[in-house]
Scaffold this motif. Sequence first.
Motif, PDB file in Angstrom:
ATOM      1  N   ASP A   1      29.908  -8.286  25.481  1.00  0.00           N
ATOM      2  CA  ASP A   1      30.423  -9.001  24.300  1.00  0.00           C
ATOM      3  C   ASP A   1      31.555  -9.963  24.654  1.00  0.00           C
ATOM      4  OD1 ASP A   1      32.131  -7.009  25.046  1.00  0.00           O
ATOM      5  OD2 ASP A   1      32.431  -6.170  23.055  1.00  0.00           O
ATOM      6  N   THR A   2      31.395 -10.651  25.771  1.00  0.00           N
ATOM      7  CA  THR A   2      32.468 -11.585  26.141  1.00  0.00           C
ATOM      8  C   THR A   2      32.354 -12.908  25.391  1.00  0.00           C
ATOM      9  OG1 THR A   2      31.155 -12.345  28.000  1.00  0.00           O
ATOM     10  CG2 THR A   2      32.816 -10.672  28.468  1.00  0.00           C
ATOM     11  N   ASP A   3      31.186 -13.200  24.840  1.00  0.00           N
ATOM     12  CA  ASP A   3      31.036 -14.422  24.050  1.00  0.00           C
ATOM     13  C   ASP A   3      31.611 -14.125  22.660  1.00  0.00           C
ATOM     14  OD1 ASP A   3      30.219 -16.513  22.470  1.00  0.00           O
ATOM     15  OD2 ASP A   3      28.255 -16.702  23.439  1.00  0.00           O
ATOM     16  N   ARG A   4      32.871 -14.489  22.509  1.00  0.00           N
ATOM     17  CA  ARG A   4      33.585 -14.045  21.300  1.00  0.00           C
ATOM     18  C   ARG A   4      33.014 -14.659  20.034  1.00  0.00           C
ATOM     19  NH1 ARG A   4      39.417 -14.853  24.164  1.00  0.00           N
ATOM     20  NH2 ARG A   4      38.978 -13.400  25.847  1.00  0.00           N
ATOM     21  N   GLU A   5      32.478 -15.855  20.173  1.00  0.00           N
ATOM     22  CA  GLU A   5      31.975 -16.518  18.961  1.00  0.00           C
ATOM     23  C   GLU A   5      30.657 -15.946  18.483  1.00  0.00           C
ATOM     24  OE1 GLU A   5      32.175 -20.749  19.202  1.00  0.00           O
ATOM     25  OE2 GLU A   5      34.349 -20.532  18.958  1.00  0.00           O
TER      26      GLU A   5
ATOM     27  N   THR B   1      38.973  -7.315  30.240  1.00  0.00           N
ATOM     28  CA  THR B   1      39.357  -8.622  30.777  1.00  0.00           C
ATOM     29  C   THR B   1      40.266  -8.494  31.997  1.00  0.00           C
ATOM     30  OG1 THR B   1      39.234  -9.365  28.521  1.00  0.00           O
ATOM     31  CG2 THR B   1      40.231 -10.897  30.060  1.00  0.00           C
TER      32      THR B   1
ATOM     33  N   SER C   1      38.508 -15.957  29.760  1.00  0.00           N
ATOM     34  CA  SER C   1      37.407 -14.992  29.614  1.00  0.00           C
ATOM     35  C   SER C   1      36.419 -15.186  30.768  1.00  0.00           C
ATOM     36  CB  SER C   1      36.723 -15.162  28.262  1.00  0.00           C
ATOM     37  OG  SER C   1      36.078 -16.411  28.201  1.00  0.00           O
TER      38      SER C   1
ATOM     39  N   SER D   1      34.430  -6.728  26.433  1.00  0.00           N
ATOM     40  CA  SER D   1      35.577  -7.401  25.812  1.00  0.00           C
ATOM     41  C   SER D   1      36.875  -6.625  26.051  1.00  0.00           C
ATOM     42  CB  SER D   1      35.337  -7.568  24.302  1.00  0.00           C
ATOM     43  OG  SER D   1      35.102  -6.305  23.734  1.00  0.00           O
TER      44      SER D   1
ATOM     45  N   SER E   1      29.215 -12.900  19.504  1.00  0.00           N
ATOM     46  CA  SER E   1      29.073 -11.435  19.450  1.00  0.00           C
ATOM     47  C   SER E   1      29.524 -10.916  18.089  1.00  0.00           C
ATOM     48  CB  SER E   1      29.933 -10.775  20.524  1.00  0.00           C
ATOM     49  OG  SER E   1      29.523 -11.199  21.792  1.00  0.00           O
ATOM     50  N   ARG E   2      28.790  -9.939  17.570  1.00  0.00           N
ATOM     51  CA  ARG E   2      29.137  -9.378  16.257  1.00  0.00           C
ATOM     52  C   ARG E   2      29.058  -7.849  16.297  1.00  0.00           C
ATOM     53  NH1 ARG E   2      29.686 -13.825  14.937  1.00  0.00           N
ATOM     54  NH2 ARG E   2      28.561 -15.298  13.624  1.00  0.00           N
TER      55      ARG E   2
END
Length: 471
Positions: free
Chosen positions: A47-51, A83, A181, A80, A53-54
């Motif tokens: 879930d490193t793609d913060r935009e 880091t 990130s 997440s 990932s849900r």
Amino acid sequence: MSYMESVVTRFAPSPTGALHLGGARTALFCYLFARKHQGKFILRIEDTDRERSRKEYVDEILAALQWLGLQWDDEPVYQSQRTDLYQQAAQRLIDSGNAYRCTCTIDELEAMREEQKKLGENPKYDGRHRQSNLGADIERFVIRFKNPQVGEVSFADLVQGDVHVGNDELDDMVIMRMDGSPTYNFCAVVDDIAMGITHVVRGDDHLRNSLRQCNLYDAMEVQRPKFAHLPLILNSSGARLSKREGAYNILDYQARGILPEALGNYMARLGWSHKDQEIFTSAELVELFDLKSIQKSPAQYDEQKMLWVNHNYIKNQTNADLCPILLSLLDKQQVDISNDKVPLEAIIGLHKERCEDMNKLAEELICYYKEPTYDSYNKEELAEYLTARTMPALNKLNEGLQGLEQWDAASIKDLIKQLVAQDADIKFPDIAMPLRLAITGTTSSPSIDKVAELLGKDESLARFARMLQQA
Ligand code: GLU
């Protein structure tokens, strides 16, 4: 290496969508391989793609894996939350001369690409900061991996065989973004090392990533894991199955009345085989599963076969095993079975052979607990069956049924046969169908004498009498 002690696999979904068939098949293969070798199966949420990932997708993925029975070992790992680990690993790569800071802006990279295209070259980062030795004091930078520039990188994939690429085709990929990130290829390797992953099993869309990742392992001087890249799954029209195709969402299969064991069995056969066996128990899958028997060529999703497998499972499950799912399905339809005389297990036995999915089975069982209302009958069918020609025989059936001392399927069937024998104008369905319609509200059911036996004399007769009044 002895598999017995040391196999560790992982399933590493990105929570940017629900779990779909392709991902679930990967999870299944990772799970089976780990269980076969009494190893570990770890779940890592990428879930490193913060935009994109849900949290909802994480919940759905966990629910889908649990529904399928693919229980992971240990607590799930969330990238997440790690880091620091990636930052430290990136720093170590800088310190060992295997990574560097790069300040190129998007505009600069775009201009570089345009220039390369003009020269007829494949666009890639040209390594312009490779030797700049930029320190941490600069404000905005990414960290890039110093990919070797000569030679080739290769590995022996357990499914695909030898895979290789010239290093001149790989550029210095970004491993840490400007916002600090990590990128996928980097944190996957850092984690696979930290988690002691021995076998990386994933879709063959990751082949090129694996080559890049091999260079990272080598730079970190860590032994590479073994790789097994699974063949694509094509959808029913022959196109690549994509995560965006909602039809293949795992939880939708649950909603459609597919049994988890059946879907697991069906998925196992998407790219893997053992002789020509189609149906496997869970224990057999663990015992027989083998990375070597995975095919290289794409597998094709076949809805009819999936339903066939499901039907097979429904037929062969014990009635008691099917009860909990049916109870919950009937409950959802507000069918109360608590006060009734008809035991659920007995009627399941009569109907399960006929049903490809659990929803259909639940639907067929409703009539034992809820009388069909006349509004729900198909009026054309009523008119077709209750005619001047059939009514005398139907009235006789009604009387005959009332007089039956022994209420069982054989006696009911005999009675119908007798009535048919008495009247050349009347065939078996002329009598059986209206009785079926009265009792079940439909014209499709198991042998109506058997249904009537299970429903009981009073209720069956009451329904039949009410129907005859409609004539
Ligand atoms: N997060 C990646 C994906 O969903 C995982 C790939 C891998 O298994 O390394 O495709």
